[in-house]
Motif scaffolding. Structure first.
Motif, mmCIF file in Angstrom:
data_model
loop_
_atom_site.group_PDB
_atom_site.id
_atom_site.type_symbol
_atom_site.label_atom_id
_atom_site.label_comp_id
_atom_site.label_asym_id
_atom_site.label_seq_id
_atom_site.Cartn_x
_atom_site.Cartn_y
_atom_site.Cartn_z
ATOM 1 N N MET A 174 0.842 -1.093 -0.068
ATOM 2 C CA MET A 174 -0.088 -0.015 -0.091
ATOM 3 C C MET A 174 0.844 1.185 0.143
ATOM 4 O O MET A 174 0.447 2.367 -0.675
ATOM 5 C CB MET A 174 -0.950 -0.006 1.306
ATOM 6 N N LEU B 196 -8.521 1.441 2.318
ATOM 7 C CA LEU B 196 -7.770 0.284 2.846
ATOM 8 C C LEU B 196 -6.577 0.729 4.230
ATOM 9 O O LEU B 196 -6.707 -0.264 5.031
ATOM 10 C CB LEU B 196 -6.548 0.126 1.803
ATOM 11 N N ASN C 173 -16.154 -0.795 5.709
ATOM 12 C CA ASN C 173 -15.206 -0.465 4.764
ATOM 13 C C ASN C 173 -15.021 -1.386 3.755
ATOM 14 O O ASN C 173 -14.670 -1.233 2.665
ATOM 15 C CB ASN C 173 -13.761 -0.115 5.670
ATOM 16 N N ILE D 284 -15.023 -0.573 -0.042
ATOM 17 C CA ILE D 284 -13.777 -1.135 -1.004
ATOM 18 C C ILE D 284 -14.471 -1.723 -2.246
ATOM 19 O O ILE D 284 -13.849 -1.457 -3.443
ATOM 20 C CB ILE D 284 -12.782 -1.855 -0.072
ATOM 21 N N LEU E 113 -4.753 -3.133 -6.270
ATOM 22 C CA LEU E 113 -5.599 -2.830 -5.521
ATOM 23 C C LEU E 113 -6.518 -3.955 -5.167
ATOM 24 O O LEU E 113 -7.042 -4.354 -4.170
ATOM 25 C CB LEU E 113 -6.354 -1.483 -5.770
ATOM 26 N N GLY F 163 -7.105 -5.622 -1.612
ATOM 27 C CA GLY F 163 -8.084 -5.340 -0.995
ATOM 28 C C GLY F 163 -9.426 -6.444 -0.989
ATOM 29 O O GLY F 163 -10.239 -6.345 -0.266
ATOM 30 N N LEU G 61 -6.317 -7.862 2.419
ATOM 31 C CA LEU G 61 -6.184 -7.207 3.554
ATOM 32 C C LEU G 61 -7.377 -7.334 4.442
ATOM 33 O O LEU G 61 -7.336 -7.391 5.606
ATOM 34 C CB LEU G 61 -5.887 -5.621 3.430
ATOM 35 N N VAL G 62 -8.684 -7.369 3.887
ATOM 36 C CA VAL G 62 -9.772 -7.268 4.643
ATOM 37 C C VAL G 62 -9.805 -8.758 5.224
ATOM 38 O O VAL G 62 -10.132 -9.025 6.589
ATOM 39 C CB VAL G 62 -11.019 -7.006 3.901
#
Length: 826
Positions: free
Chosen positions: A169, A204, A219, A223, A249, A253, A259-260
């Motif tokens: 990121m 993010l 979020n 996203i 991305l 994402g 990441l989530v």
């Protein structure tokens, strides 16, 4: 070093192999010699006395052979249960797999010792009913520990993935900033694509910083929506750079390795680890409660046995005395030599010693000499006494430093202060930045430092003074009989001087800085607990004052604490109830006299106390975290009002908003400002963020990264109150500032003191040399204005122009422009 329970137990049966064995004359032999001398006349009485003595002996054996092993085993179980609880926090706090493995070995060893202690307790004859489910508790602890280990390993793995994604990121964020900065790309790359990419990175970042599952879920939906919008933008106007960025991305994402997903996995694993740790602690507390219950039952049984033994001993003494009185003078002399000296006196001493132990006095003497049964029983009771003394020591002393702990310190202080009209001073001591030592050098080094600090304090204390480690890096000293406050203050300075020499550990030399608060008895408190709390309150005041590391307790500290607590409570309710409002102070171009901007200033209209100045509630908001919602409201409200004015024809108007250092380091301020601009439709160049110099002192590198994110949006950045804090030309060179604001304390005396005039002139010159605009605050007279115009200052604000105004009053000033010069008016 205090002896362990095993040492006390083994000492009862230890013998010296080099000592020659002597003829052992038991109590029965002594009695028979005396009784045969008396003759047949005392035979019946003698048999009764001997039978009574055998009953007392049996009771003593019940104590030494049945009760003592139970007490020793239960005390060992308590030590092992506490050891397991001590090792667990180290496991939860580690941040690497290798360290986790090392600390988990300590946990496994502590668990194994606990299981062995449980087995030893359950193997005791006639076990207490409180302990029948120890095996079940042990199995449940083992199961919870396995789940805890798995959760920690899973959490560490997820954290490693999150760090890798965070690195990606950062690289992508740098690429976006380069694309935005490259003027050549403005025609090739759709602005919406760059905005969506920035929006995705902001979302993010919020996922990365959040520890709330609901926020992450919200979020995550945003996203996905932003990714779909970015994909649609690429389809409408393809671009290789944006397409590559979109693929990156998507990888970061979404998906099982995104990441989530990794953040959710880390939160779930962390929650499981916390739950399992809580369960292990609860199970250990159940073991502790059962241990305390068994110790209580055992002590009751020991006390009952003691009372029965005393009755038997009393009866034995009466019968032996009667037997002695029935004989002749020679028989009486023999009975005295063999019975009185060898048995009765020693039994008296043993009985008295047992009563002292039952009353809690563990320092009394026992007749442990001799090779007969009384000597053996006395030595067994001595081991029991030493075990109880060890348990009492562990309950009142800190195991790391050997000082009193909080419980022992409070109890000992109450006893000392209750002895008479003696004056005392309680000194609370805290080590500054000790947490940094643990993080940099490890807890073993931290423990070594705590031990050295304890030794230094122990050497300073008087013979009747009490020294304690209250926990962590907090120490306390209770000094008796200093005549006045001056001597107590001198003692505090001696403590600072004693702690000032560096502590050398290996090749490292570590400096210790302490902050001290002290309170006096009886003038500051009526009991030891209140005295300690007030000394700690004074210590916190000293900790917050970098200029003076020593603070004497004053009643105003308690009153201020109560006031701040009430302000914090009312402010939280006031933010929700909408009691806050903004005022706007005009910013004037000093060359033309035109109003070109304003500074938004928050005011609180309390329903009971009326208008509360910012100096009373802003510091409370910063220390309590309320500055976060307060600052967000001020930013959005200022942008909204500024957009209304610009839509009403005031298209060149700019606004300034103050931002706290807490906001800079606690939030993604670039994303926060971008969201406010997007929501209100305000262009970035119309907004300026004001920060103080104190932001740079905490963490300059981190602050610079946050502020560069603001500048990348096109928002102005002003250094507020320049010259009052940590001003340095290096900051002006390295930071992305656009303007300086001269503090009003310099402007107030600029026409009266030449030094202030030279200082203002220098600040204006330095600001212009660095390409910054200069704003003067606190202009109150025409002389101030004339001086600043002559020195080339760009802008100004102050009561000479106007006080902070309501929105409608500020709009009227904008229309009238009352300070226009002649040239500007034409």
């Amino acid at each position: 070093m205090e002896p362990s329970i095993q040492d006390l137990r083994s000492s009862a049966s230890a013998t010296d192999p080099k000592r020659p064995r002597r003829l052992r004359l038991g109590i029965g032999t002594h009695l028979w010699i005396a009784f045969l001398s008396i003759g047949a006349l005392s035979t019946v009485v003698t048999l009764i006395a001997f039978n009574s003595y055998n009953q007392a002996t049996a009771t003593f054996k019940a104590i030494t052979h049945d009760r003592l092993p139970a007490i020793v085993a239960v005390a060992k179980l308590a030590d092992d249960s506490n050891a397991l609880l001590t090792t667990l926090p180290h496991v939860v706090l580690v941040d690497s797999a290798g360290t986790l493995s090392e600390h988990w070995r300590d946990v496994a060893e502590a668990e194994e010792r606990l299981n062995r202690s449980i087995a030893a307790v359950e193997a005791l004859p006639a076990p207490n009913t409180r302990l029948t489910d120890f095996s079940d508790l042990s199995g449940r602890i083992s199961a919870q520990l396995q789940i805890l280990l798995s959760a920690l390993q899973e959490a560490r793995g997820a954290q490693r993935d999150i760090l890798d994604l965070a690195t990606q990121m950062d690289l992508l964020h740098q690429k976006v900033r380069l694309l935005m900065a490259d003027a050549g790309t403005q025609g090739r790359i759709p602005p919406d694509s760059l905005y969506l990419a920035t929006r995705l990175l902001s979302l993010l970042g919020e996922v990365l910083a959040s520890d709330d599952a609901n926020d992450i879920a919200v979020n995550a939906g945003r996203i996905d929506q932003s990714l779909q919008r970015l994909q649609a933008s690429i389809s409408a106007k393809p671009n290789d750079a944006i397409a590559e960025m979109n693929n990156t991305l998507i990888a970061i994402g979404s998906g099982p390795n995104g990441l989530v997903a990794r953040k959710r996995l880390a939160l779930r694993a962390g929650a499981v680890a916390k739950d399992r740790l809580r369960d292990v602690r609860a199970l250990s507390r159940q073991i502790g409660e059962r241990v305390q219950g068994m110790l209580g039952d055992t002590m009751i049984a020991v006390d009952a046995d003691r009372q029965a033994t005393e009755k038997q001993l009393h009866l034995s003494k009466i019968l032996l005395a009667a037997t002695s009185a029935t004989g002749l003078l020679g028989a009486i002399l023999i009975a005295w030599l063999y019975v009185g000296r060898a048995i009765v006196a020693r039994l008296d001493r043993l009985s008295y010693g047992m009563r002292e132990i039952a009353d809690g006095h563990l320092k009394g003497s026992l007749p442990i000499g001799g090779k007969d049964e009384i000597g053996e029983m006395a030595r067994a009771v001595s081991v029991f006494r030493d075990a109880m003394e060890r348990i009492d020591y562990l309950a009142s002393n800190d195991s790391l430093t050997g000082l009193l702990n909080r419980h022992g310190f409070l109890a000992g202080g109450e006893r000392l202060l209750a002895r008479g009209q003696r004056r005392g001073w309680l000194i609370s001591i805290n080590l500054r930045r000790f947490k940094d030592v643990n993080q940099m050098f490890g807890h073993q080094t931290g423990d070594t430092i705590l031990g050295e600090v304890a030794d230094r304090l122990r050497r300073l204390a008087g013979p009747e003074d009490l020294v304690a480690r209250l926990g962590g890096d907090d120490f306390a000293l209770l000094a008796l009989d200093p005549d006045d406050e001056g001597r107590a203050l001198a003692l505090c300075r001696n403590i600072l001087a004693a702690l000032r020499p560096a502590i050398v550990i290996g090749h490292a030399s570590l400096d210790i800085e302490a902050c001290i608060g002290f309170a006096g008895w009886p003038e500051d408190a009526e009991d030891q607990g209140s005295l300690l709390r007030r000394a700690e309150l004074a210590m916190q005041q000293a900790k917050n004052d970098p200029g003076d590391p020593i603070c004497r307790y004053r009643s105003a500290l308690s009153e201020d604490l109560e006031v701040r607590s009430q302000v914090r409570k009312d402010l939280r309710a006031g933010i929700i109830a909408g009691e806050l409002r903004l005022l706007y102070q005009p910013k004037v171009d000093l060359r033309s006299g035109r109003v070109v901007g304003m500074e938004a200033l928050v005011r609180w209209n309390h329903p009971r106390h009326g208008l509360i100045p910012p100096a009373r509630f802003i510091p409370v908001a910063e220390t309590s975290g309320l500055i976060i919602p307060l600052g967000e409201w001020v930013l959005e409200e200022c942008c909204r009002q500024l957009r209304l004015w610009r839509d009403d024809g005031m298209s060149d108007l700019k606004g300034s908003v103050n931002m706290s250092p807490v906001q800079v380091f606690s939030q993604d301020v670039a994303a926060l400002v971008a969201e406010a601009l997007h929501t209100t439709g305000l262009p970035a160049e119309a907004l300026e963020i004001e920060i103080t110099e104190g932001v740079f002192v905490h963490d300059e590198q981190r602050a610079r990264r946050r502020l560069e994110g603001l500048r990348a949006l096109g928002v102005g950045l002003a250094i507020d109150d320049f010259g009052t804090g940590y001003s340095a030309l290096a900051y002006l060179k390295r930071l992305p500032a656009t303007s300086l604001k001269i503090d009003q304390s310099f402007i107030r005396e600029v026409t009266d003191q030449p030094e202030q005039a030279r200082l203002c002139r220098a600040i204006i010159g330095v600001g212009h040399d660095f390409g910054l605009t200069v704003v003067a605050e606190g202009i109150e007279t025409a002389e101030h204005l004339a001086f600043l115009r002559a020195e080339g200052c760009d802008f100004g604000q102050g009561y000479y122009f106007a006080k902070p105004l309501e929105a409608q009053d500020f709009a009227k000033v904008l229309r009238d422009q009352p300070w226009l010069t002649g040239d500007a008016a034409q």
